[in-house]
Design an enzyme around this catalytic site. Structure first.
Site, PDB file in Angstrom:
ATOM      1  N   GLY A 181       0.861  -1.187   0.000  1.00 39.33           N
ATOM      2  CA  GLY A 181       0.000   0.000   0.000  1.00 39.33           C
ATOM      3  C   GLY A 181       0.892   1.229   0.000  1.00 39.33           C
ATOM      4  N   ALA A 182       0.935   1.914  -1.153  1.00 38.27           N
ATOM      5  CA  ALA A 182       1.800   3.102  -1.271  1.00 38.27           C
ATOM      6  C   ALA A 182       0.976   4.374  -1.108  1.00 38.27           C
ATOM      7  CB  ALA A 182       2.525   3.089  -2.617  1.00 38.27           C
ATOM      8  N   GLY A 183      -0.047   4.298  -0.280  1.00 39.28           N
ATOM      9  CA  GLY A 183      -0.885   5.469   0.001  1.00 39.28           C
ATOM     10  C   GLY A 183      -0.248   6.321   1.085  1.00 39.28           C
ATOM     11  N   ARG A 237     -20.293  -0.058   6.721  1.00 40.71           N
ATOM     12  CA  ARG A 237     -19.085  -0.552   7.394  1.00 40.71           C
ATOM     13  C   ARG A 237     -18.802  -2.005   7.019  1.00 40.71           C
ATOM     14  NH1 ARG A 237     -16.931   2.511  11.587  1.00 40.71           N
ATOM     15  NH2 ARG A 237     -18.249   4.262  12.087  1.00 40.71           N
ATOM     16  N   ASN A 275     -11.956  -4.786   2.333  1.00 43.25           N
ATOM     17  CA  ASN A 275     -10.590  -4.762   2.875  1.00 43.25           C
ATOM     18  C   ASN A 275     -10.123  -6.153   3.299  1.00 43.25           C
ATOM     19  OD1 ASN A 275     -10.224  -2.125   2.288  1.00 43.25           O
ATOM     20  ND2 ASN A 275     -10.342  -1.357   4.376  1.00 43.25           N
ATOM     21  N   THR A 303      -4.067  -1.907   8.182  1.00 41.39           N
ATOM     22  CA  THR A 303      -5.371  -1.691   7.519  1.00 41.39           C
ATOM     23  C   THR A 303      -6.530  -1.850   8.497  1.00 41.39           C
ATOM     24  OG1 THR A 303      -4.404  -2.579   5.488  1.00 41.39           O
ATOM     25  CG2 THR A 303      -6.813  -2.425   5.563  1.00 41.39           C
ATOM     26  N   ASN A 304      -7.517  -0.966   8.371  1.00 39.20           N
ATOM     27  CA  ASN A 304      -8.732  -1.035   9.195  1.00 39.20           C
ATOM     28  C   ASN A 304      -9.854  -1.818   8.513  1.00 39.20           C
ATOM     29  OD1 ASN A 304      -8.216   0.355  11.622  1.00 39.20           O
ATOM     30  ND2 ASN A 304      -8.242   2.315  10.554  1.00 39.20           N
ATOM     31  N   HIS A 362      -9.202  -1.389  18.666  1.00 37.76           N
ATOM     32  CA  HIS A 362      -8.928  -0.080  18.077  1.00 37.76           C
ATOM     33  C   HIS A 362     -10.279   0.528  17.728  1.00 37.76           C
ATOM     34  CE1 HIS A 362      -6.820   2.991  16.016  1.00 37.76           C
ATOM     35  NE2 HIS A 362      -7.093   2.594  14.797  1.00 37.76           N
TER      36      HIS A 362
END
Ligand code: NAD
Length: 311
Positions: free
Chosen positions: A10-12, A89, A96, A120-121, A176
């Site tokens: 992930g290059a975000g 959600r 994801n 990642t969420n 979290h």
């Protein structure tokens, strides 16, 4: 001696910033990988071109090919999509989960001895997916959440009391998100519990601000979410692993009733080396169990979505 190798998937915003911190510290060579063509290559080249100025000798490359990630010591997973307007959600979680499953399978094929740091969420559920997809033992699948949540708590304590962040320590346990459990009793300034330095009302206000820390930033940014502090928190975990520092950090780890929940752990060369058990008061235990219950619901939902997709 060869330098360690870290793959960041992930290059975000979070992934690229974590890659930057790792490279700039000279901690490891970094491979940035993304599904979007050109994005990781562009950011990787930009980071490599910053090296002579800083200077550091870590190698940074961007790629779409997992073969380039082979032999990584640590794999950081930040790939995913943000919730789009109209998306529930559950839909976000299913999407994801699919992304995390596929990237973890691809990464571990090339780095079977790596340690996975999941970002990642929804975090606790994605840790679950990563553990299943990798087949790794619990020591090598660790979720980043508690370091960020406690960093936020520390920042708010330092702002409130006008003291250095360096002298603040904070403890945040549990899942979290909204149900995280900040522990004021174990949160200190130079060893003094904050409960002796602030009124209960101010402590409660900081606890609530910490629990809403992610949402506060989303509301300000309007598009996107926090990434400087998440990347810094990820870096701290990767550093403790690669340098075998044995830092005691709150991380999502597999344990409590077969769930990933945030607890203090020792992070070293073997990954999550040990859980530090702490005594909780009846109220704290109830809050921790509520939080674990929320994670259980999330994982149950994940199983339901997987069963629905398979039928
Ligand atoms: N655990 C935490 O405390 C915490 C904190 C901040 C952000 N996050 C989470 O981290 C994730 C990343 O956040 P961000 O701000 O960097 O998002 P971002 O949208 O900037 O970056 C995500 C990147 O993932 C990539 N991606 C999507 N599918 C992929 C795939 N199959 N393979 C490879 N790459 C793929 C995208 O192309 C994008 O570049 C989000 O899920 C976010 O909610 C977690």
């Amino acid at each position: 001696m060869t330098r360690n190798k870290v793959t960041v998937i992930g290059a975000g915003n979070v992934g690229a910033t974590a890659a930057q911190r790792i490279a700039e510290a000279g901690l490891a060579d970094v491979v940035l990988i993304d599904i979007v063509e050109g994005l990781p290559q562009g950011k990787g080249l930009d980071l490599a071109e910053a090296a002579p100025v800083l200077p550091h000798d870590a190698r940074v490359i961007g790629t779409n090919d997992y073969a380039e990630t082979a032999g990584s010591d640590v794999v950081v997973v930040t790939s995913g999509i943000a919730r789009k307007p109209g998306m529930s959600r559950d839909e976000l979680m299913a999407t994801n989960a699919g992304i995390v499953r596929s990237v973890v399978q691809a990464a571990v094929r090339h780095s079977p001895d790596s340690i996975l740091v999941i970002v990642t969420n929804p975090l606790d559920a994605m840790c679950h997916v990563a553990m299943q997809a990798s087949g790794f033992p619990r020591e090598r699948v660790i979720g980043m959440a508690g370091v960020l949540d406690s960093a936020r708590f520390r920042a708010f304590i330092a702002m409130e009391l006008g003291v250095s962040v360096e002298d603040t320590h904070a403890f945040v346990l549990g899942g979290h998100g909204d149900t995280m459990v900040p522990l004021p009793r174990y949160s200190t300034v130079a060893g003094i519990p904050i409960t002796e330095l602030m009124t209960p009302e101010r402590v409660q206000a900081l606890v609530e601000r910490t629990a809403n820390g992610g949402a506060e930033i989303v509301a300000l940014l309007k598009t996107g979410s926090a990434y400087y502090a998440p990347a810094a928190a990820t870096f701290e975990m990767v550093e403790s692993i690669l340098q075998d520092r044995k830092r005691v950090l709150p991380c999502a780890t597999y344990g409590v009733d077969g769930l990933f929940v945030g607890v203090p752990v020792v992070l070293g060369a073997r990954g999550m080396e040990r859980v530090i058990e702490i005594k909780l008061s009846a109220d704290e235990r109830a809050a921790f169990e509520r939080s674990a219950g929320a994670v259980r619901d999330l994982v149950g939902k994940l199983d339901e979505l997987a069963a629905a997709a398979a039928s």
